[in-house]
Design an enzyme around this catalytic site. Structure first.
Site, PDB file in Angstrom:
ATOM      1  N   LYS A   1     -18.953  31.879  74.645  1.00 40.02           N
ATOM      2  CA  LYS A   1     -17.697  31.128  74.494  1.00 40.02           C
ATOM      3  C   LYS A   1     -16.510  32.093  74.518  1.00 40.02           C
ATOM      4  CE  LYS A   1     -16.298  30.310  70.411  1.00 40.02           C
ATOM      5  NZ  LYS A   1     -15.075  31.032  70.108  1.00 40.02           N
TER       6      LYS A   1
ATOM      7  N   ASN B   1     -27.568  58.317  80.476  1.00 32.82           N
ATOM      8  CA  ASN B   1     -26.283  58.622  79.841  1.00 32.82           C
ATOM      9  C   ASN B   1     -25.126  58.413  80.815  1.00 32.82           C
ATOM     10  OD1 ASN B   1     -24.747  59.996  77.524  1.00 32.82           O
ATOM     11  ND2 ASN B   1     -24.182  61.206  79.299  1.00 32.82           N
ATOM     12  N   ASN B   2     -25.260  58.934  82.024  1.00 35.26           N
ATOM     13  CA  ASN B   2     -24.186  58.800  83.011  1.00 35.26           C
ATOM     14  C   ASN B   2     -23.994  57.350  83.438  1.00 35.26           C
ATOM     15  OD1 ASN B   2     -23.858  61.528  82.819  1.00 35.26           O
ATOM     16  ND2 ASN B   2     -24.631  61.992  84.854  1.00 35.26           N
ATOM     17  N   TYR B   3     -25.083  56.602  83.544  1.00 32.66           N
ATOM     18  CA  TYR B   3     -24.999  55.182  83.878  1.00 32.66           C
ATOM     19  C   TYR B   3     -24.136  54.457  82.849  1.00 32.66           C
ATOM     20  CZ  TYR B   3     -26.552  50.345  84.613  1.00 32.66           C
ATOM     21  OH  TYR B   3     -26.592  49.000  84.824  1.00 32.66           O
ATOM     22  N   MET B   4     -24.452  54.688  81.583  1.00 29.79           N
ATOM     23  CA  MET B   4     -23.724  53.987  80.524  1.00 29.79           C
ATOM     24  C   MET B   4     -22.257  54.423  80.462  1.00 29.79           C
ATOM     25  SD  MET B   4     -24.681  53.558  76.547  1.00 29.79           S
ATOM     26  CE  MET B   4     -23.751  52.464  75.500  1.00 29.79           C
TER      27      MET B   4
ATOM     28  N   LYS C   1     -30.306  62.041  81.349  1.00 23.61           N
ATOM     29  CA  LYS C   1     -28.973  62.314  81.910  1.00 23.61           C
ATOM     30  C   LYS C   1     -28.526  61.152  82.806  1.00 23.61           C
ATOM     31  CE  LYS C   1     -25.468  64.963  83.352  1.00 23.61           C
ATOM     32  NZ  LYS C   1     -24.462  65.597  82.547  1.00 23.61           N
TER      33      LYS C   1
ATOM     34  N   ARG D   1     -21.803  66.048  77.546  1.00 26.23           N
ATOM     35  CA  ARG D   1     -20.455  66.288  77.036  1.00 26.23           C
ATOM     36  C   ARG D   1     -19.580  66.875  78.141  1.00 26.23           C
ATOM     37  NH1 ARG D   1     -22.554  68.560  71.296  1.00 26.23           N
ATOM     38  NH2 ARG D   1     -23.296  66.582  70.452  1.00 26.23           N
TER      39      ARG D   1
END
Length: 179
Positions: free
Chosen positions: A130, A64-67, A61, A13
């Site tokens: 498509k 999370n940071n990657y995403m 962590k 957060r």
């Protein structure tokens, strides 16, 4: 050797939430060790998630940071496309926040489809590809540098090559695991 316990507990957060005591702690620890420090962690934030043994909090962590960093670019690309097509941002947000696009696939489509082993099509990979091609073509026509759409197209094409075109679009997850 010296009976030192190791716990990793990265914070999730924002700094604003940290100041409010509403941080999320992603803990990597053995259960007995976590139980010892749990009262301290609960004073640091309102959510403590046991991610598994030592090192798993730090790994979570990274995930999370990657995403979130990729989603940030995707959000910027999406709003750029909307603005360039003359769509009012408020209208765009209103629509997107009521679909998996804004609600997030991890809380909408994935739990009810691929993560339950169900890849029967609610929305097929072929149809997603498509639609993605249409969006990519518009971005190119508008001279917008929206790279994530082109990268995503490759993932869908790979899934098609694997014979997954008529499977649910969440089967992209299985496609990536198969590679």
């Amino acid at each position: 050797e010296q009976d030192i316990k190791m716990i990793d507990a990265p914070i999730g957060r924002t700094s604003k939430e940290a100041k409010e005591g509403k941080s999320l702690l992603m803990v990597g620890a053995y259960e007995d060790d976590l139980n010892v420090v749990l009262p301290i962690f609960k004073s640091l934030g309102d959510t403590v998630i046991d991610c598994g043994g030592p090192g798993k909090g730090a790994r979570m962590k990274i995930i999370n940071n990657y995403m979130t960093t990729i989603l940030n670019v995707l959000s910027a690309e999406t709003l750029t496309l909307a603005t360039s097509m003359g769509i009012e941002i408020g209208t765009c947000l209103n629509v997107l926040n009521q679909t998996p696009a804004g609600k997030g696939h991890l809380s909408t489509t994935y739990p009810v489809k691929v993560l339950k082993g169900d890849i029967s099509p609610a929305f097929m990979i072929d149809l997603a590809l498509k639609d993605l091609r249409i969006g990519n073509a518009l971005a190119k026509e508008l001279n917008l540098p929206l790279a994530l759409g082109e990268i995503a197209k490759e993932a869908y094409l790979t899934a098609q090559d694997q014979g997954r075109g008529r499977q649910d679009w969440t089967a992209i997850y299985e496609s990536l695991l198969q590679q």
